[in-house]
Design an enzyme around this catalytic site. Sequence first.
Site, PDB file in Angstrom:
ATOM      1  N   CYS A  40     -37.778   5.403   0.107  1.00 41.89           N
ATOM      2  CA  CYS A  40     -36.889   5.926   1.140  1.00 41.89           C
ATOM      3  C   CYS A  40     -36.266   7.240   0.684  1.00 41.89           C
ATOM      4  O   CYS A  40     -35.791   7.366  -0.440  1.00 41.89           O
ATOM      5  CB  CYS A  40     -35.818   4.907   1.476  1.00 41.89           C
ATOM      6  SG  CYS A  40     -36.485   3.574   2.478  1.00 41.89           S
ATOM      7  N   GLU A  42     -31.331  10.061  -0.369  1.00 43.28           N
ATOM      8  CA  GLU A  42     -31.253   9.015  -1.391  1.00 43.28           C
ATOM      9  C   GLU A  42     -32.013   9.477  -2.630  1.00 43.28           C
ATOM     10  O   GLU A  42     -31.652   9.143  -3.752  1.00 43.28           O
ATOM     11  CB  GLU A  42     -31.887   7.704  -0.885  1.00 43.28           C
ATOM     12  CG  GLU A  42     -31.970   6.668  -1.998  1.00 43.28           C
ATOM     13  CD  GLU A  42     -32.569   5.337  -1.583  1.00 43.28           C
ATOM     14  OE1 GLU A  42     -31.979   4.671  -0.725  1.00 43.28           O
ATOM     15  OE2 GLU A  42     -33.619   4.970  -2.133  1.00 43.28           O
ATOM     16  N   ARG A  76     -26.395   1.977  -3.441  1.00 47.70           N
ATOM     17  CA  ARG A  76     -27.229   2.961  -4.153  1.00 47.70           C
ATOM     18  C   ARG A  76     -26.425   3.811  -5.142  1.00 47.70           C
ATOM     19  O   ARG A  76     -26.764   4.966  -5.383  1.00 47.70           O
ATOM     20  CB  ARG A  76     -27.969   3.920  -3.179  1.00 47.70           C
ATOM     21  CG  ARG A  76     -28.957   3.322  -2.210  1.00 47.70           C
ATOM     22  CD  ARG A  76     -30.099   2.614  -2.901  1.00 47.70           C
ATOM     23  NE  ARG A  76     -29.772   1.228  -3.088  1.00 47.70           N
ATOM     24  CZ  ARG A  76     -29.870   0.305  -2.131  1.00 47.70           C
ATOM     25  NH1 ARG A  76     -30.323   0.615  -0.961  1.00 47.70           N
ATOM     26  NH2 ARG A  76     -29.565  -0.941  -2.368  1.00 47.70           N
TER      27      ARG A  76
HETATM   28  N1  EPU Z   1     -37.495   0.506  11.599  1.00 51.81           N
HETATM   29  C1  EPU Z   1     -38.010   1.183  12.670  1.00 51.81           C
HETATM   30  N2  EPU Z   1     -38.780   2.283  12.424  1.00 51.81           N
HETATM   31  C2  EPU Z   1     -39.009   2.741  11.173  1.00 51.81           C
HETATM   32  C3  EPU Z   1     -38.465   2.039  10.089  1.00 51.81           C
HETATM   33  C4  EPU Z   1     -37.713   0.911  10.322  1.00 51.81           C
HETATM   34  O1  EPU Z   1     -37.815   0.807  13.823  1.00 51.81           O
HETATM   35  O2  EPU Z   1     -39.703   3.747  11.031  1.00 51.81           O
HETATM   36  C5  EPU Z   1     -36.727  -0.718  11.841  1.00 51.81           C
HETATM   37  C6  EPU Z   1     -37.445  -1.942  11.267  1.00 51.81           C
HETATM   38  O3  EPU Z   1     -38.379  -2.450  12.187  1.00 51.81           O
HETATM   39  C7  EPU Z   1     -36.310  -2.895  11.009  1.00 51.81           C
HETATM   40  C8  EPU Z   1     -35.142  -1.958  10.665  1.00 51.81           C
HETATM   41  O4  EPU Z   1     -35.499  -0.672  11.148  1.00 51.81           O
HETATM   42  O5  EPU Z   1     -35.966  -3.590  12.172  1.00 51.81           O
HETATM   43  C9  EPU Z   1     -34.874  -1.917   9.161  1.00 51.81           C
HETATM   44  O6  EPU Z   1     -36.053  -1.490   8.480  1.00 51.81           O
HETATM   45  P1  EPU Z   1     -36.388  -1.966   6.973  1.00 51.81           P
HETATM   46  O7  EPU Z   1     -36.353  -3.422   6.883  1.00 51.81           O
HETATM   47  O8  EPU Z   1     -37.599  -1.247   6.550  1.00 51.81           O
HETATM   48  O9  EPU Z   1     -35.137  -1.522   6.154  1.00 51.81           O
HETATM   49  P2  EPU Z   1     -34.502  -0.111   5.887  1.00 51.81           P
HETATM   50  O10 EPU Z   1     -33.038  -0.289   6.054  1.00 51.81           O
HETATM   51  O11 EPU Z   1     -35.167   0.978   6.672  1.00 51.81           O
HETATM   52  C10 EPU Z   1     -34.081  -0.609   3.356  1.00 51.81           C
HETATM   53  C11 EPU Z   1     -34.153   0.178   2.091  1.00 51.81           C
HETATM   54  C12 EPU Z   1     -35.589   0.172   1.561  1.00 51.81           C
HETATM   55  C13 EPU Z   1     -36.047  -1.255   1.351  1.00 51.81           C
HETATM   56  C14 EPU Z   1     -35.954  -1.984   2.691  1.00 51.81           C
HETATM   57  C15 EPU Z   1     -36.352  -3.446   2.593  1.00 51.81           C
HETATM   58  C16 EPU Z   1     -32.582   2.051   2.100  1.00 51.81           C
HETATM   59  C17 EPU Z   1     -32.397   3.504   2.363  1.00 51.81           C
HETATM   60  N3  EPU Z   1     -33.798   1.567   2.360  1.00 51.81           N
HETATM   61  O12 EPU Z   1     -34.841   0.093   4.344  1.00 51.81           O
HETATM   62  O13 EPU Z   1     -35.543   0.805   0.304  1.00 51.81           O
HETATM   63  O14 EPU Z   1     -37.381  -1.283   0.870  1.00 51.81           O
HETATM   64  O15 EPU Z   1     -34.563  -1.924   3.142  1.00 51.81           O
HETATM   65  O16 EPU Z   1     -35.604  -4.073   1.613  1.00 51.81           O
HETATM   66  O17 EPU Z   1     -31.666   1.373   1.650  1.00 51.81           O
HETATM   67  C18 EPU Z   1     -35.916   2.709  -1.056  1.00 51.81           C
HETATM   68  O18 EPU Z   1     -34.732   2.579  -1.411  1.00 51.81           O
HETATM   69  O19 EPU Z   1     -36.689   3.558  -1.560  1.00 51.81           O
HETATM   70  C19 EPU Z   1     -36.409   1.840   0.011  1.00 51.81           C
HETATM   71  C20 EPU Z   1     -37.566   2.051   0.606  1.00 51.81           C
END
Ligand code: EPU
Length: 307
Positions: free
Chosen positions: A216, A299, A168
């Site tokens: 996020c 972020e 990021r």
């Molecule tokens: N999870 C939970 N509870 C929640 C959210 C997530 O248990 O409330 C679990 C999910 O089930 C999964 C794991 O956490 O097993 C990861 O979740 P997710 O795939 O949504 O990925 P993330 O790491 O939370 C990142 C990016 C998102 C992007 C997603 C998918 C960051 C801060 N976030 O989220 O980016 O959409 O991967 O590619 O890097 C953004 O930057 O605005 C954003 C939303």
Amino acid sequence: MSVATEDTNAVVIERDAPLSTWFGIGGRADRLARPRSIEDLLRCVRLDPALRVLGDGANLLVHDEGVSELVVCLSDPRWERTEIDQRTGRVVAGAGVSLPRLIKATIEAGLSGLEGLGGIPATVGGAVIMNAGGRFGQIGDAVQSVHAVDRAGIEVVRDRREIRFEYRRSGLHELILTSVEFMLSPSDPAALRQRHKEVMEYKTGSQPLSADSAGCVFKNPLLASDLEGIGARGERVSAGRLIDLAGCKGLSVGGASVSERHGNFIVTSRGCLAADVLELMERVRARVADRFGVMIEPEIVVWRRDR
Ligand code: EPU
């Protein structure tokens, strides 16, 4: 609403202008300009070298009292041009081009490299400055070079070897990007369409994409030590998961609440103040720190009056 405008050496400056952000809340700009050429943009830099650039407002929270620096919006067609060379995979996009639209165009041209960024609302300039991405890739990987103007009003080009893309971050935030050159690889449009569809399905299934939010809110933290059931030292883990496990879903302050769908999204309702979002962010950070000993960092970009 009274919006006075004045023409300063051909750059029209709008006074007390609303700033459109995905949160749908927040303060206004004392001065806003929509330059229509490089010369216009250079005039803006001379007027206020500390100017701020408004992209799609997708990752931005503007404090309720607004901002005093000149805000520049690259929404003129001059900044929304795209050139696609199907044979070589070279794509040049203006900083104001909508990222989702660019992704669609490159998929249809049979060029691979951006399809994993589906569902990220942004302009090309904003996405590159933030090195936007997620589990399906980051935009920096496809960037070949950027064209920009610096704060001294000089046009510059940065090659990918001079850019340090990190999680990021691009290190380019002091520049005002004007266009970006990408290098993509020829691929089968049907396969790219399918990949894009899968990414979109994953996101619509796990994120509140239709609510007023800026995606996020926190960066995914790197763990400083092993955390049982979460991850090992040095691993980057989902802030949303930590927020969820710390019991923050549904927590609210004024018109801002932590999404029930994904812990790292804050959704806003009518009458919500930027101060509500900031206060809620502090509460969430404190709870996650209490529960896991991990400090999560924002972020989203927060604009405050006089920085
Ligand atoms: N999870 C939970 N509870 C929640 C959210 C997530 O248990 O409330 C679990 C999910 O089930 C999964 C794991 O956490 O097993 C990861 O979740 P997710 O795939 O949504 O990925 P993330 O790491 O939370 C990142 C990016 C998102 C992007 C997603 C998918 C960051 C801060 N976030 O989220 O980016 O959409 O991967 O590619 O890097 C953004 O930057 O605005 C954003 C939303």
